[in-house]
Design a protein around this motif. Structure first.
Motif, PDB file in Angstrom:
ATOM      1  N   SER A  46       0.817  -1.211   0.000  1.00 50.61           N
ATOM      2  CA  SER A  46       0.000   0.000   0.000  1.00 50.61           C
ATOM      3  C   SER A  46       0.854   1.265   0.000  1.00 50.61           C
ATOM      4  CB  SER A  46      -0.938   0.000   1.219  1.00 50.61           C
ATOM      5  OG  SER A  46      -1.835  -1.080   1.159  1.00 50.61           O
ATOM      6  N   ARG A  47       1.948   1.234   0.768  1.00 51.69           N
ATOM      7  CA  ARG A  47       2.812   2.414   0.853  1.00 51.69           C
ATOM      8  C   ARG A  47       3.639   2.618  -0.414  1.00 51.69           C
ATOM      9  NH1 ARG A  47       6.532   1.737   5.825  1.00 51.69           N
ATOM     10  NH2 ARG A  47       7.266   3.775   5.108  1.00 51.69           N
ATOM     11  N   GLU A  88       2.111   3.856  -4.066  1.00 56.63           N
ATOM     12  CA  GLU A  88       1.818   5.284  -4.224  1.00 56.63           C
ATOM     13  C   GLU A  88       2.964   6.022  -4.919  1.00 56.63           C
ATOM     14  OE1 GLU A  88       1.014   6.912  -0.413  1.00 56.63           O
ATOM     15  OE2 GLU A  88      -0.773   5.657  -0.043  1.00 56.63           O
ATOM     16  N   HIS A  89       4.182   5.507  -4.722  1.00 54.75           N
ATOM     17  CA  HIS A  89       5.360   6.168  -5.289  1.00 54.75           C
ATOM     18  C   HIS A  89       5.806   5.544  -6.614  1.00 54.75           C
ATOM     19  CE1 HIS A  89       5.652   8.368  -1.544  1.00 54.75           C
ATOM     20  NE2 HIS A  89       5.574   7.230  -0.887  1.00 54.75           N
TER      21      HIS A  89
END
Length: 370
Positions: free
Chosen positions: A97-98, A101-102
Motif C-alpha cells: 500500500s505504501r 503510491e510512489h
C-alpha cells in the motif's frame, strides 16, 4: 554419502513427455568484496530507470545503508527506504500500500532472509522487477522464486518471481553473525534428502523429475559435505563458497520450476516444527532444516552421521535442545509433517510415522536424547 541423482526410473510412466514449465533465471549475478559500491550501476544495467524501493532491516540499514545510498545516488537513482521487522503477509500488505503510491520501477531486497523474502513478495504484488542483495547467507531464497512468509494459507514456501539479479557482497556477508552462515549450511545439506525425495516420487508415483536441476542441487550440498573441515574456518573463501552454493541451489529451483530439488521431507519437518513450537521459538530456518535432514537421511538409508558431522563442523545444531526444542515437539512435528503438504510425495509418505516410530527415529539419530 549418496550416489548422484539418476535420470533412470523403474516407473512405468517415466517414458511419458515431461510437463511444460516456465524457467525464470536471474539475468545477472555479481559477487565479490565491496561490490555493494556498484549497486547503482548494477540496477541501471538491469533496466532500473529513476526510482527504486529499498526494503531492509533496521540493523542492516544502520550498518551498511550508507554505501548502498551513495551508490544509488551516484547512478542518479532516487531510493525510498522501507524497514521491516518480520516476514509476514501483514507486512507485505502494508508495504504494498505504501510503495505503490510512489510507483517505483525497481524493488531491492537489502538484508537478511526476512528482508529478501518480504521484498520479493512485495515486488511480485507490485509487478516490478526485484533485485536480491543479501547481507547474510542463511538460505537459498536469495536467488530462487520462493518465499517463506507467515500469514498465508500455505504452511510452506510459496512461489513469487525469480530475482532479476543478485548482488552478493562477500565482505558484508562475512560480517553477519556466524550463526546465520551455519544456518545456510543447514539449508544446503538439505538438498541431499530433497533430491532423494524427488527421486522417490518419480519412482513411486511417476512424478516429473528433472535430472539436471537435481544434480545441480546435489552438487550444492555435496561441496559442503566434502569440504566442511576447510569451510568451518569461515574465512572469505568459505563465505564465498557457501554463498555461491546457495545461489546455485536457488537456480536449481528456477530450472525445475518448483522447489522440488531444494525442499523435501526435511523442510516439511521444519514447517511442522514452526507450527508446533511457534515460529519465533524454534531456531532459524536452516537450523530446523538441518535437524530434519539428519533424520530424513537416516530414513532414506543415507549416511546421516556424515550430515551431523558436517553440521557440527559448520557450527550448526545437531540436537533439538541446542535450539530450545523439546523431545515432544520434535516427535509431534515428525508425525504432522507430511500432512502439511500431502500432494508432495516424500519418504514420509512412504514410511508413515506414528508417535512411536517418530520417537525412535529422532532418538536413534541423536536429535533428541530420549
Amino acid at each position: 554419502m549418496a550416489s548422484p541423482p539418476s535420470s533412470s526410473s523403474s516407473s512405468p510412466s517415466s517414458s511419458s513427455s515431461p510437463p511444460a514449465h516456465l524457467m525464470e533465471l536471474p539475468r545477472k549475478i555479481l559477487i565479490g568484496e565491496r561490490v555493494v559500491s556498484q549497486l547503482g550501476a548494477f540496477v541501471k544495467s538491469l533496466g532500473g530507470e529513476s526510482k527504486v524501493a529499498v526494503i531492509t532491516g533496521r540493523i542492516v540499514k544502520k550498518r551498511a545503508g550508507s554505501a548502498c545510498k551513495s551508490s544509488l545516488a551516484k547512478a542518479k537513482l532516487k531510493g525510498r527506504w522501507y524497514t521491516v521487522s518480520d516476514a509476514s503477509m501483514d507486512t507485505v500488505n502494508r508495504l504494498y500500500s505504501r510503495i505503490r503510491e510512489h510507483d517505483p520501477d525497481f524493488v531491492i531486497g537489502f538484508g537478511g532472509g526476512r528482508s529478501v523474502d518480504v521484498a520479493k513478495m512485495t515486488a511480485f504484488r507490485l509487478e516490478r522487477p526485484f533485485l536480491s542483495v543479501p547481507t547474510s547467507a542463511s538460505h537459498d531464497g536469495i536467488s530462487s522464486p520462493f518465499v517463506s512468509v507467515r500469514g498465508t494459507d500455505k504452511p510452506h514456501s510459496i512461489k513469487a518471481n525469480t530475482p532479476i539479479g543478485v548482488l552478493a557482497d562477500t565482505r558484508l556477508l562475512a560480517q553477519a553473525p556466524p550463526r546465520l552462515l551455519a544456518g545456510g549450511c543447514g539449508d544446503l545439506v538439505a538438498k541431499i534428502t530433497a533430491v532423494r525425495d524427488w527421486e522417490l516420487a518419480r519412482d513411486e508415483t511417476g512424478e516429473y523429475f528433472g535430472s539436471y536441476a537435481a544434480n545441480l542441487a546435489y552438487m550444492s550440498a555435496k561441496i559442503i559435505l566434502d569440504e566442511s573441515e576447510k569451510l568451518k574456518r569461515k574465512d572469505m573463501h568459505s563465505v564465498r563458497t557457501i554463498v555461491e552454493a546457495l545461489i546455485s541451489a536457488g537456480v536449481a529451483a528456477c530450472i525445475a520450476g518448483s522447489s522440488r530439488p531444494c525442499s523435501g521431507s526435511e523442510h516439511l519437518f521444519s514447517h511442522a516444527l514452526e507450527y508446533v513450537a511457534g515460529s519465533n521459538e524454534c531456531g532459524l530456518h536452516g537450523e530446523r532444516v538441518g535437524l530434519g535432514t539428519i533424520m530424513m537421511a537416516k530414513l532414506h538409508g543415507l549416511d546421516w552421521e556424515l550430515v551431523a558431522r558436517t553440521l557440527e563442523n559448520m557450527g550448526a545444531p545437531t540436537s533439538a535442545r541446542q535450539i530450545g526444542i523439546t523431545d515432544e515437539q520434535v516427535v509431534s512435528a515428525l508425525v504432522k509433517a507430511q500432512s502439511l503438504r500431502p500432494d508432495r510425495y516424500t519418504i514420509l509418505s512412504k514410511v508413515k510415522l506414528d508417535r512411536e516410530k517418530a520417537y525412535e527415529l529422532a532418538r536413534s539419530a541423536r536429535v533428541i536424547v530420549g
